[in-house]
Design a protein around this motif. Structure first.
Motif, PDB file in Angstrom:
ATOM      1  N   CYS A 189      92.157  -3.144  40.736  1.00 31.23           N
ATOM      2  CA  CYS A 189      92.006  -1.819  40.121  1.00 31.23           C
ATOM      3  C   CYS A 189      92.587  -0.728  41.022  1.00 31.23           C
ATOM      4  O   CYS A 189      93.304   0.158  40.572  1.00 31.23           O
ATOM      5  CB  CYS A 189      90.532  -1.509  39.861  1.00 31.23           C
ATOM      6  N   CYS A 220      91.948  -6.739  36.724  1.00 22.41           N
ATOM      7  CA  CYS A 220      90.712  -6.547  37.490  1.00 22.41           C
ATOM      8  C   CYS A 220      90.045  -7.879  37.842  1.00 22.41           C
ATOM      9  O   CYS A 220      90.136  -8.858  37.109  1.00 22.41           O
ATOM     10  CB  CYS A 220      89.746  -5.682  36.686  1.00 22.41           C
ATOM     11  N   GLU A 221      89.390  -7.885  38.986  1.00 26.65           N
ATOM     12  CA  GLU A 221      88.738  -9.107  39.454  1.00 26.65           C
ATOM     13  C   GLU A 221      87.303  -9.253  38.949  1.00 26.65           C
ATOM     14  O   GLU A 221      86.655 -10.266  39.178  1.00 26.65           O
ATOM     15  CB  GLU A 221      88.765  -9.132  41.001  1.00 26.65           C
ATOM     16  N   GLY A 255      87.803  -3.719  34.709  1.00 27.86           N
ATOM     17  CA  GLY A 255      88.084  -2.297  34.812  1.00 27.86           C
ATOM     18  C   GLY A 255      87.067  -1.628  35.707  1.00 27.86           C
ATOM     19  O   GLY A 255      86.705  -0.475  35.510  1.00 27.86           O
ATOM     20  N   CYS A 256      86.622  -2.392  36.714  1.00 31.08           N
ATOM     21  CA  CYS A 256      85.519  -1.925  37.570  1.00 31.08           C
ATOM     22  C   CYS A 256      85.888  -0.685  38.376  1.00 31.08           C
ATOM     23  O   CYS A 256      85.029   0.123  38.692  1.00 31.08           O
ATOM     24  CB  CYS A 256      85.064  -3.044  38.506  1.00 31.08           C
ATOM     25  N   GLY A 257      87.198  -0.541  38.694  1.00 28.06           N
ATOM     26  CA  GLY A 257      87.613   0.622  39.472  1.00 28.06           C
ATOM     27  C   GLY A 257      87.371   0.482  40.961  1.00 28.06           C
ATOM     28  O   GLY A 257      87.730   1.376  41.731  1.00 28.06           O
ATOM     29  N   ARG A 258      86.771  -0.609  41.383  1.00 28.27           N
ATOM     30  CA  ARG A 258      86.447  -0.755  42.804  1.00 28.27           C
ATOM     31  C   ARG A 258      87.236  -1.882  43.471  1.00 28.27           C
ATOM     32  O   ARG A 258      87.477  -1.859  44.654  1.00 28.27           O
ATOM     33  CB  ARG A 258      84.955  -1.043  42.982  1.00 28.27           C
ATOM     34  N   CYS A 259      87.632  -2.900  42.687  1.00 24.55           N
ATOM     35  CA  CYS A 259      88.274  -4.059  43.311  1.00 24.55           C
ATOM     36  C   CYS A 259      89.696  -3.714  43.746  1.00 24.55           C
ATOM     37  O   CYS A 259      90.237  -2.672  43.390  1.00 24.55           O
ATOM     38  CB  CYS A 259      88.278  -5.242  42.337  1.00 24.55           C
TER      39      CYS A 259
HETATM   40 ZN   LIG Z   1      88.407  -3.999  39.159  1.00 26.71          ZN
END
Ligand SMILES: [Zn+2]
Lengths: 387, 392
Positions: B73, B59-60, B66-70
């Motif tokens: 992910c 993840c960035e 673990g943001c789920g948006r980048c």
């Molecule tokens: Zn991420």
């Protein structure tokens, strides 16, 4: 320009140019795609040019060709199908048009309609790192060809399946070993980064293919990503063709210390004559029979034995400085090294019959074993034989 | 939505993995463990946890990976990241040759420069039908001498020596998932799949914490009907003839269930591959397409066998749940029944059997599961079990 939100691409390109570019990019298509989208070729039309890319998670190939692009845009199409079609087209300009989910390909009276593949499932292609320097395609291909012969093929020793590339401000060094032989080649190149000091493990198979495909280009750019982020890939580019490959991680053997600096005997033999004699002797012996070489001044005797019987014997002329020596090699490995040398006369330096022999080119400026620009060294482990 | 959100009722494991990803982001390459073992009962979310961890490592987001948006992910979850490989056994067992290829791949440097993550599901299937750990021994070397930036995440039902080769186990950092609670699973079904709350509670309870199974029970009436038929078995089989027929119908119901599960997935995969190769009716197949399609069909066939065995195992777990309920009632324990809607049948059986006889039946079901896992013909194993379950 897109109309009504639909992707409309219009491109005109010469048939030969397209067919060659598609065929080249298609070589990077995976045979068993890890995900369906990877069976596709990505076409990106921009004013004046088209880029065609393929990716298999390890290697990416991207070729750029001149084209008349009326409406820029991008589209993903079945790679093998496009390659099959472009191969069979008549020699006329090709018009590519995208309307919604269809690609139309017209060439003379031929017309094909291909379905597009979903672009959003296609992975992000690796970004070509900044150029580290360049070298002439012919020189690069020759050097790579010389070292890959020694690279291992056993996947359980991944580091050995790589060629180690070392970059400094003066030299580009290539080394490969499968533990039984070691090939090292140094060449001068044109670095583009001051104070450059870097190394990379490039999969030998990919490097060999890339070098071969760039052999006729004037200039090959080598681009290694440096620093902590994104240092996992290397790129090679020439004549609009760009390949990136993932590197291997791991410790390459410290090979420089393996290269002997002294010799007790040095032989000089006509390379072609020796290669042919070794091949003939090996041919009559059973497979995997070592070739025994006895060096005396004036002569090299080559012999292969099965049990107590000599299966084949042959003598060729050669000079020797120092002690007489008898040594045995895997004949295939010996021929590999001599052939890769590409020099009319070979120099073979020995320290003892149980120690590795160093093969290099014998020339007017033959100064022993110091590596220098343009020099190639092939270190070969002898085979133990019962006398 | 963060990558951890689909892991329900696993706060402790999430905390450990999240912290490890955070430390890895902070540049603690040296302190990173290169081999992880995630254990938990089937359906508890082992693969989900492994993929979430992989996404977090790549993840960035520097602060809370673990943001789920980048993009990282997104691509890991979509299966399109070059740096994440998820493997499961093609058939009932891992084979040695693909494992060698995987170990060779582990030597690659991560193309994104951070990590390469290799997830192996079901390491218990690294033991072949001969009970030898041939595939696991290939993996062992890679786990023993890991490439610096390659992370192995192995998933297994437990840490026992039946589920993971002990020499591999000792090299791994272990995190254990628990069986998610009924309320946690029900809440997920409502939130993620839009299931009605009462149906969600029933399905969560009936599946005994198996998330995938709960979702299927909640969303597929046929699956519910098949389950009801299986649970009629303990109270309806008295004679030998009945038992043989019941065994046949149990096995064929599992087959139907498996076919339904496989059909949709197989068809979608085949269609996607045909499209990717540009195959169409009345057109000659492009170079390489036929071979790729053949490979896919072979893989689907091997997987089909496994799906069928898994479906049968789930039916057997349903039976175990029923006998557990009987035991709970017989012993007068104050515990919620898995099969609350079958309380009458449960009580009837509890009245007419001794705890010992119930335990004998539990053993018979367990023996049947073990036999099927070790490749005994399913019908044979199920017949032996049903004969032992008779009430007569
Ligand atoms: Zn991420």
């Amino acid at each position: 320009m897109s109309t009504k939100g639909r992707c409309a691409v219009k491109i005109r390109v010469e048939r030969d140019v397209l067919a060659e570019a598609v065929a080249w990019a298609a070589r990077s298509l995976p045979h068993r795609p890890p995900m369906p989208a990877l069976a596709g070729l990505l076409l990106v039309g921009e004013p004046g040019r088209v880029e065609i890319s393929a990716f298999d998670f390890e290697v990416s190939g991207r070729v750029e060709v001149a084209a008349d692009v009326v409406d820029p845009g991008r589209v993903l199409v079945s790679g093998r199908l496009l390659a099959d079609i472009t191969r069979s087209l008549p020699a006329k300009p090709v018009d590519l048009g995208v309307e919604g989910t269809k690609v139309t390909l017209s060439c003379g009276s031929a017309r094909f309609v291909l379905a597009t593949l979903p672009l959003d499932e296609y992975p992000t292609l690796p970004v070509m790192p900044t150029s580290s320097g360049s070298v002439a395609g012919e020189v690069f291909a020759a050097a790579v060809g010389q070292v890959v012969v020694a690279a291992g093929r056993d996947d359980t020793l991944p580091v050995m399946t790589a060629v180690r590339l070392e970059f400094t401000e003066d030299l580009l060094t290539m080394a490969a070993t499968d533990r039984y032989r070691l090939a090292v080649r140094e060449l001068s190149w044109n670095p583009e980064q001051a104070g450059l000091e870097a190394a990379a493990l490039v999969p030998a198979r990919t490097l060999a293919e890339v070098a071969k495909s760039l052999a006729t280009t004037e200039k090959v750019t080598v681009a290694l990503s440096l620093g902590t982020a994104g240092d996992g890939i290397i790129g090679f580019e020439g004549a609009g063709r760009r390949t990136t490959t993932r590197l291997l991680d791991g410790e390459f053997p410290k090979y420089r210390s393996l290269l002997p600096t002294e010799a007790s005997s040095v032989a000089r033999v006509d390379t072609q004559v020796l290669v042919e004699a070794v091949r003939r002797v090996a041919l009559v012996a059973e497979r995997n029979t070592p070739a025994r070489l006895t060096f005396t001044d004036g002569e090299v005797r080559i012999e292969a034995r099965s049990g107590d019987d000599a299966a084949g014997t042959e003598s060729v002329p050669g000079s020797l400085e120092g002690d007489d020596i008898e040594i045995a090699f895997n004949p295939g490995y010996l021929v590999d090294g001599l052939t890769a040398l590409a020099s009319p006369v070979s120099r073979l330096a020995f320290t003892a019959s149980g120690k590795p022999a160093l093969i290099s080119a014998a020339g007017a400026d033959d100064h022993g074993s110091t590596i220098g620009d343009g020099q190639y060294q092939y270190l070969l482990m002898p085979v133990r034989v019962s006398v | 939505m963060s990558v951890w959100d689909d892991l329900v009722g696993q706060d402790e494991v999430v905390a450990v993995l999240r912290e490890a990803a955070r430390a890895a982001h902070a540049g603690a390459t040296a302190g990173m463990t290169n081999a992880w073992l995630i254990t938990g009962p089937p359906g508890s979310g082992r693969s989900t946890a492994a993929v979430a961890f992989a996404a977090a490592l790549l993840c960035e987001d520097l602060v809370d990976p673990g943001c789920g948006r980048c993009e990282a992910c997104r691509s890991v979850r979509a299966g399109s990241s070059p740096d994440v490989t998820v493997v499961s056994p093609a058939g009932a067992y891992y084979r040695v040759e693909p494992m060698r290829e995987l170990v060779a791949r582990a030597a690659w440097a991560p193309s994104g420069g951070r990590w390469q993550v290799i997830v192996c599901e079901d390491t218990d299937r690294m033991r072949g039908p001969d009970l030898r750990w041939a595939a696991a021994n290939v993996l062992l070397k890679a786990v023993e001498e890991p490439t610096a930036r390659t992370v192995w995440v192995l998933c297994a039902p437990s840490t026992s020596s039946e589920d993971v080769l002990p020499t591999i186990r000792s090299r791994c950092r272990h995190v254990g998932l628990r069986t998610p609670s009924t309320s946690a699973v029900a809440e997920l079904l409502v939130r993620r799949d839009g299931v009605d709350p009462s149906m969600a509670t029933f399905a969560a309870r009936a599946s005994q914490g198996h998330i995938g199974r709960a979702r299927r029970l909640a969303t597929d009436e046929q699956a519910r009907i098949r389950r009801r038929d299986v649970l009629a078995l303990p109270t309806s089989i008295a004679g030998v003839g009945e038992a043989i027929l019941a065994a046949e119908s149990l096995v064929s119901a599992a087959k139907v269930e498996a076919t339904e599960l496989s059909e949709v997935r197989d068809a979608a995969e085949t269609l996607a591959l045909r499209q990717a190769f540009g195959m169409e009716e009345r057109r000659r197949a492009p170079t390489g397409a036929a071979g790729a399609l053949r490979d896919l069909e072979a893989e689907q066939k091997r997987r089909g066998t496994r799906v069928q065995r898994d479906a049968l195992d789930l039916a057997l777990l349903d039976l175990l749940g029923f006998y557990r309920d009987v035991l709970v009632v017989a012993l007068g324990a104050d515990v919620e029944l898995v099969n609350a809607e079958l309380a009458d049948a449960v009580r009837r059986l509890a009245r007419t059997s001794t705890p010992e006889s119930v335990l004998g039946r539990v053993d018979a079901v367990g023996a049947c599961r073990a036999a099927i896992a070790s490749n005994v013909a399913p019908l044979l194993a199920v017949e032996a079990m049903v004969l032992a379950l008779r009430t007569g």
